[in-house]
Motif scaffolding. Sequence first.
Motif, PDB file in Angstrom:
ATOM      1  N   TYR A  66      51.847  14.989  -6.239  1.00  0.00           N
ATOM      2  CA  TYR A  66      53.079  14.813  -5.477  1.00  0.00           C
ATOM      3  C   TYR A  66      52.933  13.741  -4.396  1.00  0.00           C
ATOM      4  CZ  TYR A  66      55.740  18.575  -7.650  1.00  0.00           C
ATOM      5  OH  TYR A  66      56.447  19.338  -8.548  1.00  0.00           O
ATOM      6  N   ARG A  67      51.747  13.576  -3.833  1.00  0.00           N
ATOM      7  CA  ARG A  67      51.558  12.509  -2.845  1.00  0.00           C
ATOM      8  C   ARG A  67      51.777  11.149  -3.496  1.00  0.00           C
ATOM      9  NH1 ARG A  67      47.598   9.117  -1.755  1.00  0.00           N
ATOM     10  NH2 ARG A  67      46.068  10.220  -3.043  1.00  0.00           N
ATOM     11  N   GLN A 121      53.486  10.568  -6.248  1.00  0.00           N
ATOM     12  CA  GLN A 121      54.899  10.453  -6.620  1.00  0.00           C
ATOM     13  C   GLN A 121      55.754  10.053  -5.420  1.00  0.00           C
ATOM     14  OE1 GLN A 121      56.366  10.601  -9.652  1.00  0.00           O
ATOM     15  NE2 GLN A 121      54.326  10.774 -10.536  1.00  0.00           N
ATOM     16  N   ALA A 122      55.374  10.519  -4.229  1.00  0.00           N
ATOM     17  CA  ALA A 122      56.102  10.178  -3.003  1.00  0.00           C
ATOM     18  C   ALA A 122      55.703   8.805  -2.465  1.00  0.00           C
ATOM     19  CB  ALA A 122      55.860  11.241  -1.934  1.00  0.00           C
ATOM     20  N   TYR A 147      55.889  15.750   0.989  1.00  0.00           N
ATOM     21  CA  TYR A 147      55.948  15.087  -0.308  1.00  0.00           C
ATOM     22  C   TYR A 147      57.270  15.350  -1.031  1.00  0.00           C
ATOM     23  CZ  TYR A 147      50.836  14.886   0.342  1.00  0.00           C
ATOM     24  OH  TYR A 147      49.570  14.677   0.835  1.00  0.00           O
ATOM     25  N   GLY A 148      58.133  16.171  -0.444  1.00  0.00           N
ATOM     26  CA  GLY A 148      59.394  16.496  -1.101  1.00  0.00           C
ATOM     27  C   GLY A 148      59.245  17.502  -2.224  1.00  0.00           C
TER      28      GLY A 148
END
Length: 289
Positions: free
Chosen positions: A41-42, A44-45, A85-86
């Motif tokens: 996720y990091r 992806q963000a 990270y959303g």
Amino acid sequence: MNHCPPDPHDHEPISGDDRPPKRCRTPSVPHLATGALLRYYRLQANLSYQRVQERTGISDRRLYGIELARRPLERNVARTLLDIYGAGQEAQAVTALLSGGHVHETHHQVFQRSSWMMALKATAQEAVMLSTGPLRLAFDLAASAAPIPGRARYRCRTMLLLHEPALDRTPVQQLARLIGLIQRRALTVRLVPGNLRVPEGLLTEWSLTAGITDTSAAECQHRQLHVTHTPGQTPWARNGQPAHPDRQMIQLAALRARTALDSVHQLRQAAGRPRTWTTGGDQSPARTA
């Protein structure tokens, strides 16, 4: 869950070392899987370690160690990172998984969620699947991961060890799709002879070494995660000593499997065979005479 005792031979950390005293030399399943999820996720963000440090105060060394399961991870830290990270929707699952502590065997439904499978794939150099069918999960795992902003497309080497009897139970359309994945080099398929007894369902072996340079064979084995998907049951995730039977099963299947070229030939033959469908409740395909 299988708790392991502290390792009496483990060393005390020295100043600047990002490896604190560990209970044993193999990362725990919850920390290994959660570290993979956080890294996924990091990226992806599109956040660097420095940007995360600016927003949270967590040093780049500490975050790197968390992602590789070399540093302990508190549940509140995991929730903070996921929010940034959303991916706050994963917080409840992460909290439940981390509550198990340092274990090498856990029974948890998070491992059947597509987000976790994509996270494992994005953090693995290689994934091996041993399957008796159906092929839906194999298709999901072979699918291309979402591109990471600002980075070249990363591809995990993926192999499917498919038990031969599954060919007669698999619809022709799915066999054609499997052949298409092979042609696009998204997947390597090797057929496992039917006389080898293979557990029902899907067994995956993930080598979670992406982002690590100069990884030794020993470290690769320490960072392997095995997940068993049995139809109608919650998946089991194992590593370390509890995963030894899973590792042996995959190694035996790979040793006995046909070559990739021979396997493609057999897949094409199976896809071209005429089939009939039985009437009534049984929807299994059968060969015509």
